[in-house]
Design a protein around this motif. Structure first.
Motif, PDB file in Angstrom:
ATOM      1  N   PRO A   1       0.839  -1.202   0.000  1.00  0.00           N
ATOM      2  CA  PRO A   1       0.000   0.000   0.000  1.00  0.00           C
ATOM      3  C   PRO A   1       0.869   1.245   0.000  1.00  0.00           C
ATOM      4  N   SER A   2       0.424   2.282  -0.708  1.00  0.00           N
ATOM      5  CA  SER A   2       1.232   3.502  -0.840  1.00  0.00           C
ATOM      6  C   SER A   2       1.482   4.170   0.503  1.00  0.00           C
TER       7      SER A   2
ATOM      8  N   SER B   1      -4.046  -0.655   3.716  1.00  0.00           N
ATOM      9  CA  SER B   1      -4.353  -1.836   2.920  1.00  0.00           C
ATOM     10  C   SER B   1      -4.533  -1.450   1.463  1.00  0.00           C
ATOM     11  N   GLN B   2      -4.460  -2.462   0.630  1.00  0.00           N
ATOM     12  CA  GLN B   2      -4.623  -2.273  -0.805  1.00  0.00           C
ATOM     13  C   GLN B   2      -5.284  -3.522  -1.370  1.00  0.00           C
ATOM     14  N   LEU B   3      -6.238  -3.331  -2.264  1.00  0.00           N
ATOM     15  CA  LEU B   3      -6.880  -4.456  -2.934  1.00  0.00           C
ATOM     16  C   LEU B   3      -6.236  -4.679  -4.290  1.00  0.00           C
ATOM     17  N   LEU B   4      -5.963  -5.930  -4.606  1.00  0.00           N
ATOM     18  CA  LEU B   4      -5.420  -6.310  -5.906  1.00  0.00           C
ATOM     19  C   LEU B   4      -6.452  -7.186  -6.603  1.00  0.00           C
ATOM     20  N   THR B   5      -6.842  -6.825  -7.803  1.00  0.00           N
ATOM     21  CA  THR B   5      -7.762  -7.646  -8.580  1.00  0.00           C
ATOM     22  C   THR B   5      -6.971  -8.300  -9.700  1.00  0.00           C
ATOM     23  N   ILE B   6      -6.951  -9.612  -9.675  1.00  0.00           N
ATOM     24  CA  ILE B   6      -6.197 -10.383 -10.659  1.00  0.00           C
ATOM     25  C   ILE B   6      -7.151 -11.420 -11.242  1.00  0.00           C
ATOM     26  N   ALA B   7      -7.391 -11.307 -12.550  1.00  0.00           N
ATOM     27  CA  ALA B   7      -8.370 -12.157 -13.227  1.00  0.00           C
ATOM     28  C   ALA B   7      -9.708 -12.000 -12.508  1.00  0.00           C
ATOM     29  N   ASN B   8     -10.278 -13.077 -11.991  1.00  0.00           N
ATOM     30  CA  ASN B   8     -11.551 -12.997 -11.266  1.00  0.00           C
ATOM     31  C   ASN B   8     -11.347 -13.121  -9.760  1.00  0.00           C
ATOM     32  N   GLU B   9     -10.161 -12.884  -9.315  1.00  0.00           N
ATOM     33  CA  GLU B   9      -9.843 -13.028  -7.898  1.00  0.00           C
ATOM     34  C   GLU B   9      -9.444 -11.689  -7.319  1.00  0.00           C
ATOM     35  N   GLN B  10      -9.669 -11.538  -6.024  1.00  0.00           N
ATOM     36  CA  GLN B  10      -9.305 -10.294  -5.362  1.00  0.00           C
ATOM     37  C   GLN B  10      -8.528 -10.626  -4.092  1.00  0.00           C
ATOM     38  N   TYR B  11      -7.439  -9.910  -3.904  1.00  0.00           N
ATOM     39  CA  TYR B  11      -6.575 -10.106  -2.747  1.00  0.00           C
ATOM     40  C   TYR B  11      -6.438  -8.793  -1.997  1.00  0.00           C
ATOM     41  N   GLU B  12      -6.265  -8.887  -0.688  1.00  0.00           N
ATOM     42  CA  GLU B  12      -6.038  -7.705   0.126  1.00  0.00           C
ATOM     43  C   GLU B  12      -4.659  -7.813   0.754  1.00  0.00           C
ATOM     44  N   VAL B  13      -3.880  -6.733   0.627  1.00  0.00           N
ATOM     45  CA  VAL B  13      -2.557  -6.648   1.235  1.00  0.00           C
ATOM     46  C   VAL B  13      -2.676  -5.643   2.366  1.00  0.00           C
ATOM     47  N   VAL B  14      -2.433  -6.088   3.591  1.00  0.00           N
ATOM     48  CA  VAL B  14      -2.562  -5.238   4.773  1.00  0.00           C
ATOM     49  C   VAL B  14      -1.213  -5.167   5.480  1.00  0.00           C
ATOM     50  N   ILE B  15      -0.810  -3.952   5.828  1.00  0.00           N
ATOM     51  CA  ILE B  15       0.404  -3.774   6.625  1.00  0.00           C
ATOM     52  C   ILE B  15       0.017  -3.973   8.088  1.00  0.00           C
ATOM     53  N   GLU B  16       0.532  -5.038   8.691  1.00  0.00           N
ATOM     54  CA  GLU B  16       0.196  -5.343  10.077  1.00  0.00           C
ATOM     55  C   GLU B  16       1.094  -4.598  11.056  1.00  0.00           C
ATOM     56  N   GLN B  17       2.363  -4.469  10.725  1.00  0.00           N
ATOM     57  CA  GLN B  17       3.309  -3.729  11.562  1.00  0.00           C
ATOM     58  C   GLN B  17       4.334  -3.072  10.660  1.00  0.00           C
ATOM     59  N   ALA B  18       4.668  -1.853  10.993  1.00  0.00           N
ATOM     60  CA  ALA B  18       5.696  -1.145  10.229  1.00  0.00           C
ATOM     61  C   ALA B  18       6.701  -0.565  11.224  1.00  0.00           C
ATOM     62  N   ALA B  19       7.947  -0.953  11.058  1.00  0.00           N
ATOM     63  CA  ALA B  19       9.020  -0.451  11.910  1.00  0.00           C
ATOM     64  C   ALA B  19      10.124   0.087  11.010  1.00  0.00           C
ATOM     65  N   LYS B  20      11.195   0.540  11.619  1.00  0.00           N
ATOM     66  CA  LYS B  20      12.274   1.157  10.850  1.00  0.00           C
ATOM     67  C   LYS B  20      12.908   0.170   9.861  1.00  0.00           C
TER      68      LYS B  20
ATOM     69  N   THR C   1       8.831  -4.654   7.999  1.00  0.00           N
ATOM     70  CA  THR C   1       7.401  -4.455   7.796  1.00  0.00           C
ATOM     71  C   THR C   1       6.776  -5.835   7.693  1.00  0.00           C
ATOM     72  N   ASP C   2       5.693  -6.033   8.433  1.00  0.00           N
ATOM     73  CA  ASP C   2       4.951  -7.292   8.365  1.00  0.00           C
ATOM     74  C   ASP C   2       3.667  -7.044   7.610  1.00  0.00           C
ATOM     75  N   ILE C   3       3.432  -7.858   6.579  1.00  0.00           N
ATOM     76  CA  ILE C   3       2.199  -7.729   5.802  1.00  0.00           C
ATOM     77  C   ILE C   3       1.458  -9.054   5.803  1.00  0.00           C
ATOM     78  N   CYS C   4       0.169  -8.968   5.530  1.00  0.00           N
ATOM     79  CA  CYS C   4      -0.667 -10.156   5.410  1.00  0.00           C
ATOM     80  C   CYS C   4      -1.392 -10.070   4.075  1.00  0.00           C
ATOM     81  N   ILE C   5      -1.281 -11.120   3.278  1.00  0.00           N
ATOM     82  CA  ILE C   5      -1.948 -11.195   1.971  1.00  0.00           C
ATOM     83  C   ILE C   5      -3.067 -12.222   2.102  1.00  0.00           C
ATOM     84  N   THR C   6      -4.309 -11.761   1.847  1.00  0.00           N
ATOM     85  CA  THR C   6      -5.478 -12.613   2.013  1.00  0.00           C
ATOM     86  C   THR C   6      -6.320 -12.590   0.744  1.00  0.00           C
ATOM     87  N   GLN C   7      -6.797 -13.731   0.333  1.00  0.00           N
ATOM     88  CA  GLN C   7      -7.720 -13.794  -0.800  1.00  0.00           C
ATOM     89  C   GLN C   7      -9.116 -13.480  -0.264  1.00  0.00           C
ATOM     90  N   VAL C   8      -9.754 -12.438  -0.816  1.00  0.00           N
ATOM     91  CA  VAL C   8     -11.065 -12.018  -0.324  1.00  0.00           C
ATOM     92  C   VAL C   8     -12.192 -12.336  -1.299  1.00  0.00           C
TER      93      VAL C   8
END
Length: 151
Positions: free
Chosen positions: A32-33, A40-59, A62-69
């Motif tokens: 995510p920008s 978070s940011q949604l990615l649409t690929i073909a007929n699928e959608q994924y969400e990328v969420v930044i769970e923790q951001a440090a110096k 960065t921990d992210i979670c990618i989930t198919q929604v």
């Protein structure tokens, strides 16, 4: 009579680090920008959608979670992918959602949870394939600007 033990699996560290470096370069394109916790940011690929969420951001990490929604096969559980990004080393690797439980570099076979002998490499190779899929379908465009520091 001497019994020879079969040598266990030994992971190739250069091969694994190369994979994690490629994952870093590719995962930076889908972040995510707003690089803050909770973005978070949604990615649409073909007929699928994924969400990328930044769970923790440090110096340095960065921990992210990618989930198919959207687009998952009904009744099929699609677990999220938890990825830790190390900015100082410029590597990204899949980590276990419970950070106290790590994915081991190798497992004996057979084992109670039926992990592959190279489970850690396999899940990171899957991340690489998924990121390549994102790029081939236009969600993350490669930036070949030589002044960007990525090349």
């Amino acid at each position: 009579m001497t019994v020879q033990r079969k040598a266990g699996y030994i992971q190739s560290l250069p091969k694994y680090l190369t994979l994690c470096e490629r994952n870093y370069a590719n995962v930076m394109r889908i972040l995510p920008s707003a690089g803050t916790t909770g973005a978070s940011q949604l990615l649409t690929i073909a007929n699928e959608q994924y969400e990328v969420v930044i769970e923790q951001a440090a110096k340095y990490t960065t921990d992210i979670c990618i989930t198919q929604v959207q687009g998952a096969v009904e009744g099929l559980f699609t677990p999220p992918m938890n990825v830790r990004i190390y900015h100082d080393a410029k590597v990204a690797e899949v980590v276990h959602p419970n950070y106290h439980t790590r994915i081991k570099p190798s497992y004996g076979y057979p084992n109670p949870k039926m992990h592959h002998k190279d489970e850690k490499y396999q899940v990171n190779a899957f991340l690489h394939d998924w990121l390549s899929f994102c790029m081939s379908h236009g969600e993350a465009v490669l930036d070949w600007d030589c002044n960007s520091g990525l090349v």
